[in-house]
Design an enzyme around this catalytic site. Sequence first.
Site, PDB file in Angstrom:
ATOM      1  N   GLU A 142      -7.344 -10.243  18.643  1.00 12.93           N
ATOM      2  CA  GLU A 142      -8.668 -10.981  18.311  1.00 12.93           C
ATOM      3  C   GLU A 142      -8.695 -11.824  17.150  1.00 12.93           C
ATOM      4  O   GLU A 142      -7.993 -11.706  16.217  1.00 12.93           O
ATOM      5  CB  GLU A 142      -9.503  -9.616  18.156  1.00 12.93           C
ATOM      6  CG  GLU A 142      -9.644  -8.538  19.350  1.00 12.93           C
ATOM      7  CD  GLU A 142      -9.788  -7.181  18.749  1.00 12.93           C
ATOM      8  OE1 GLU A 142      -9.664  -6.167  19.608  1.00 12.93           O
ATOM      9  OE2 GLU A 142     -10.229  -6.871  17.639  1.00 12.93           O
ATOM     10  N   HIS A 162       0.841  -1.077   0.061  1.00  8.65           N
ATOM     11  CA  HIS A 162      -0.032  -0.142  -0.090  1.00  8.65           C
ATOM     12  C   HIS A 162       0.746   1.329  -0.031  1.00  8.65           C
ATOM     13  O   HIS A 162       0.458   2.341   0.474  1.00  8.65           O
ATOM     14  CB  HIS A 162      -0.986  -0.031   1.129  1.00  8.65           C
ATOM     15  CG  HIS A 162      -1.951  -1.188   1.109  1.00  8.65           C
ATOM     16  ND1 HIS A 162      -2.482  -1.545   2.382  1.00  8.65           N
ATOM     17  CD2 HIS A 162      -2.230  -1.830   0.196  1.00  8.65           C
ATOM     18  CE1 HIS A 162      -3.414  -2.704   1.983  1.00  8.65           C
ATOM     19  NE2 HIS A 162      -3.266  -2.833   0.579  1.00  8.65           N
TER      20      HIS A 162
HETATM   21  C1  BV8 Z   1      -8.575  -2.229  -5.129  1.00  9.78           C
HETATM   22  C2  BV8 Z   1      -3.089   3.038   2.382  1.00  9.78           C
HETATM   23  C3  BV8 Z   1      -9.437  -2.240  -7.255  1.00  9.78           C
HETATM   24  C4  BV8 Z   1      -3.658   4.361   2.771  1.00  9.78           C
HETATM   25  C5  BV8 Z   1      -4.843   1.501   2.817  1.00  9.78           C
HETATM   26  C6  BV8 Z   1     -16.148  -4.884  -1.084  1.00  9.78           C
HETATM   27  C7  BV8 Z   1     -15.785  -6.058  -0.805  1.00  9.78           C
HETATM   28  C8  BV8 Z   1     -14.335  -6.436  -1.155  1.00  9.78           C
HETATM   29  C9  BV8 Z   1     -13.355  -5.455  -1.588  1.00  9.78           C
HETATM   30  C10 BV8 Z   1     -14.033  -4.189  -1.626  1.00  9.78           C
HETATM   31  C11 BV8 Z   1     -15.304  -3.912  -1.572  1.00  9.78           C
HETATM   32  N1  BV8 Z   1     -15.635  -2.690  -1.654  1.00  9.78           N
HETATM   33  C12 BV8 Z   1     -14.321  -2.123  -2.107  1.00  9.78           C
HETATM   34  C13 BV8 Z   1     -13.474  -3.291  -2.035  1.00  9.78           C
HETATM   35  C14 BV8 Z   1     -12.064  -2.782  -2.282  1.00  9.78           C
HETATM   36  C15 BV8 Z   1     -11.354  -2.182  -1.238  1.00  9.78           C
HETATM   37  C16 BV8 Z   1     -11.336  -2.956  -0.013  1.00  9.78           C
HETATM   38  O1  BV8 Z   1     -10.794  -4.105   0.033  1.00  9.78           O
HETATM   39  N2  BV8 Z   1     -12.300  -2.493   1.064  1.00  9.78           N
HETATM   40  C17 BV8 Z   1     -12.555  -3.158   2.242  1.00  9.78           C
HETATM   41  C18 BV8 Z   1     -12.572  -2.027   3.226  1.00  9.78           C
HETATM   42  C19 BV8 Z   1     -13.930  -3.777   1.945  1.00  9.78           C
HETATM   43  N3  BV8 Z   1      -9.775  -2.232  -1.784  1.00  9.78           N
HETATM   44  C20 BV8 Z   1      -9.287  -1.386  -2.372  1.00  9.78           C
HETATM   45  O2  BV8 Z   1      -9.858  -0.422  -2.597  1.00  9.78           O
HETATM   46  C21 BV8 Z   1      -7.716  -1.792  -2.881  1.00  9.78           C
HETATM   47  N4  BV8 Z   1      -7.749  -1.636  -4.428  1.00  9.78           N
HETATM   48  O3  BV8 Z   1      -9.420  -2.869  -4.717  1.00  9.78           O
HETATM   49  O4  BV8 Z   1      -8.505  -1.599  -6.369  1.00  9.78           O
HETATM   50  C22 BV8 Z   1      -8.880  -1.715  -8.711  1.00  9.78           C
HETATM   51  C23 BV8 Z   1      -8.193  -2.623  -9.370  1.00  9.78           C
HETATM   52  C24 BV8 Z   1      -7.756  -2.388 -10.663  1.00  9.78           C
HETATM   53  C25 BV8 Z   1      -7.890  -0.997 -11.086  1.00  9.78           C
HETATM   54  C26 BV8 Z   1      -8.696   0.185 -10.389  1.00  9.78           C
HETATM   55  C27 BV8 Z   1      -9.107  -0.535  -9.028  1.00  9.78           C
HETATM   56  C28 BV8 Z   1      -6.784  -0.707  -2.231  1.00  9.78           C
HETATM   57  C29 BV8 Z   1      -6.821  -1.292  -0.637  1.00  9.78           C
HETATM   58  C30 BV8 Z   1      -5.617  -0.388  -0.175  1.00  9.78           C
HETATM   59  C31 BV8 Z   1      -6.310   0.618   0.498  1.00  9.78           C
HETATM   60  N5  BV8 Z   1      -5.140   1.458   1.299  1.00  9.78           N
HETATM   61  N6  BV8 Z   1      -3.757   2.141   3.218  1.00  9.78           N
HETATM   62  C32 BV8 Z   1      -3.157   4.771   4.142  1.00  9.78           C
HETATM   63  O5  BV8 Z   1      -2.950   3.907   4.885  1.00  9.78           O
HETATM   64  O6  BV8 Z   1      -3.312   5.958   4.550  1.00  9.78           O
HETATM   65  S1  BV8 Z   1      -5.746   0.112   3.591  1.00  9.78           S
HETATM   66  C33 BV8 Z   1      -5.525   0.240   5.013  1.00  9.78           C
HETATM   67  O7  BV8 Z   1      -6.053  -0.883   5.640  1.00  9.78           O
HETATM   68  C34 BV8 Z   1      -4.068   0.208   5.707  1.00  9.78           C
HETATM   69  O8  BV8 Z   1      -3.218   0.125   4.750  1.00  9.78           O
HETATM   70  C35 BV8 Z   1      -4.195  -0.970   6.561  1.00  9.78           C
HETATM   71  O9  BV8 Z   1      -2.713  -1.391   6.486  1.00  9.78           O
HETATM   72  C36 BV8 Z   1      -4.998  -1.904   5.697  1.00  9.78           C
HETATM   73  C37 BV8 Z   1      -5.377  -3.011   6.441  1.00  9.78           C
HETATM   74  O10 BV8 Z   1      -5.631  -2.741   7.733  1.00  9.78           O
HETATM   75  P1  BV8 Z   1      -5.127  -3.507   8.773  1.00  9.78           P
HETATM   76  O11 BV8 Z   1      -3.673  -3.401   8.596  1.00  9.78           O
HETATM   77  O12 BV8 Z   1      -5.667  -4.898   9.069  1.00  9.78           O
HETATM   78  O13 BV8 Z   1      -5.509  -2.615  10.100  1.00  9.78           O
HETATM   79  P2  BV8 Z   1      -6.715  -2.694  10.943  1.00  9.78           P
HETATM   80  O14 BV8 Z   1      -6.824  -1.455  11.863  1.00  9.78           O
HETATM   81  O15 BV8 Z   1      -7.929  -3.047   9.964  1.00  9.78           O
HETATM   82  O16 BV8 Z   1      -6.584  -3.995  11.923  1.00  9.78           O
HETATM   83  C38 BV8 Z   1      -5.510  -4.034  12.903  1.00  9.78           C
HETATM   84  C39 BV8 Z   1      -5.404  -5.456  13.318  1.00  9.78           C
HETATM   85  O17 BV8 Z   1      -4.273  -5.569  14.199  1.00  9.78           O
HETATM   86  C40 BV8 Z   1      -6.607  -5.894  14.191  1.00  9.78           C
HETATM   87  O18 BV8 Z   1      -7.089  -7.057  13.630  1.00  9.78           O
HETATM   88  C41 BV8 Z   1      -6.135  -5.729  15.684  1.00  9.78           C
HETATM   89  O19 BV8 Z   1      -6.873  -6.596  16.277  1.00  9.78           O
HETATM   90  C42 BV8 Z   1      -4.631  -6.172  15.508  1.00  9.78           C
HETATM   91  N7  BV8 Z   1      -3.832  -5.735  16.366  1.00  9.78           N
HETATM   92  C43 BV8 Z   1      -4.165  -4.629  17.516  1.00  9.78           C
HETATM   93  N8  BV8 Z   1      -3.016  -4.716  18.319  1.00  9.78           N
HETATM   94  C44 BV8 Z   1      -2.130  -5.630  18.005  1.00  9.78           C
HETATM   95  C45 BV8 Z   1      -2.711  -6.365  16.901  1.00  9.78           C
HETATM   96  N9  BV8 Z   1      -2.023  -7.479  16.306  1.00  9.78           N
HETATM   97  C46 BV8 Z   1      -0.960  -7.903  16.674  1.00  9.78           C
HETATM   98  N10 BV8 Z   1      -0.189  -7.226  17.824  1.00  9.78           N
HETATM   99  C47 BV8 Z   1      -0.948  -6.386  18.483  1.00  9.78           C
HETATM  100  N11 BV8 Z   1      -0.265  -5.683  19.754  1.00  9.78           N
END
Ligand code: BV8
Length: 235
Positions: free
Chosen positions: A211, A115
Site C-alpha cells: 500500500e 526499537h
Molecule cells: C520518541 C517497540 C521522544 C515496542 C515501537 C506526534 C507526531 C510525531 C511523533 C509523535 C507524535 N506523538 C508522539 C510521537 C512520538 C512517537 C511517534 O512517532 N508516534 C506516532 C504513532 C505518531 N514516537 C515515539 O514515542 C518514539 N520515541 O519519540 O521519544 C523522546 C526523546 C527524548 C527523551 C524522551 C522521549 C518511540 C517510538 C518507538 C515505539 N516502539 N515498537 C513493541 O514493538 O512492542 S514502534 C512500532 O511501530 C513497532 O516497532 C513498529 O516497527 C513501528 C512502526 O510500525 P511499522 O513497522 O511501520 O508497522 P505497521 O504495522 O505500522 O506497518 C506495516 C507496514 O507493512 C504497512 O505499511 C503495510 O502496508 C506493510 N506491509 C504489510 N504486508 C507487507 C507489507 N510490506 C511489505 N511486504 C508485505 N508482505
Amino acid sequence: MAQARDWLREASSIAVLTGAGVSAESGLPTFRGPNGLWRNHKPELLATPQAFADDPKLVWEWYDWRRSVHSKCEPNPAHRALAELERRVAGFQLITQNVDSLHERAGSQRMLHLHGSVWRTRCLGCAEEKWNDQVPLDPLPPHCLCGAMLRPAVVWFGEPLPEHELRAALEAARGAQVFLVIGTSSAVYPAAALPRVALENGARVIEINPERTALSDAAHVFLQGPAGELLPQLL
Ligand code: BV8
Ligand code: ZN
C-alpha cells in the site's frame, strides 16, 4: 523495477529501513495491520511505560504471546534477500524497527535495532540487559536474580531510541546512495525521518509496500507489492 535494479547495481553504499511488513509473510501480525490487535488491546496503548506501570502482568502476557508467535515463525524470502544484498555490497547497513529476530536468523549481520528486541530483557533494579528466549515465560512477570522485576528491552512510545543505534542509522542515511524503505507505514518517529534525511543527502529512495504510505509521494520509486516477492525479483 528496472530503474531500481540499475540504481542498486551501481551503488556502493546502500541503507535499508525495514518495518513490520517485512515479517508479514513469515506470519507475524503487523503493528497496525488488520490482525494487529491482541485481546482487543491496541498495540500503541500497550507499548507504553504507563501500560507497564499500570499492569506489568498484562503487558508481559502480550509480549509472551508475541514471543511464542515469533518462535514459530521462519525468515521469509524478503529477509533472505536482504542478507544476500549485504553479502554483495560492502557499504551496506540494515536498520530495522522490528523487535523480532528474523533478520538475524536469515543471516543479516550489519544491522541496527532502533526499537530493541522482544528477546532481550532489562532489569528495573540493576539495569542488567540480557538475552532471554524462554517460551513461555514462567513465572510471569519475570524477575532478575537481584529480585527486581524485568521489562522487555524494547523502546516504548514516549521513550528515547538507543543513542548509538540512532546515531549510526542517521550516519547510514546521510551516506547512502540508495535507501530502501521496506514494509513500514512510515508513521513512527524518529525512524520515519530516516528516509527524509537520505533524500536531503541526495540518495535514491526506493519504497516497497503493498500500500502507499506517508513516504510514497516523496520516494523516487514505489514498488507496489509484498516484499517477499519483490525483493528477490529486485536482486
Ligand atoms: C520518541 C517497540 C521522544 C515496542 C515501537 C506526534 C507526531 C510525531 C511523533 C509523535 C507524535 N506523538 C508522539 C510521537 C512520538 C512517537 C511517534 O512517532 N508516534 C506516532 C504513532 C505518531 N514516537 C515515539 O514515542 C518514539 N520515541 O519519540 O521519544 C523522546 C526523546 C527524548 C527523551 C524522551 C522521549 C518511540 C517510538 C518507538 C515505539 N516502539 N515498537 C513493541 O514493538 O512492542 S514502534 C512500532 O511501530 C513497532 O516497532 C513498529 O516497527 C513501528 C512502526 O510500525 P511499522 O513497522 O511501520 O508497522 P505497521 O504495522 O505500522 O506497518 C506495516 C507496514 O507493512 C504497512 O505499511 C503495510 O502496508 C506493510 N506491509 C504489510 N504486508 C507487507 C507489507 N510490506 C511489505 N511486504 C508485505 N508482505
Ligand atoms: Zn537486576
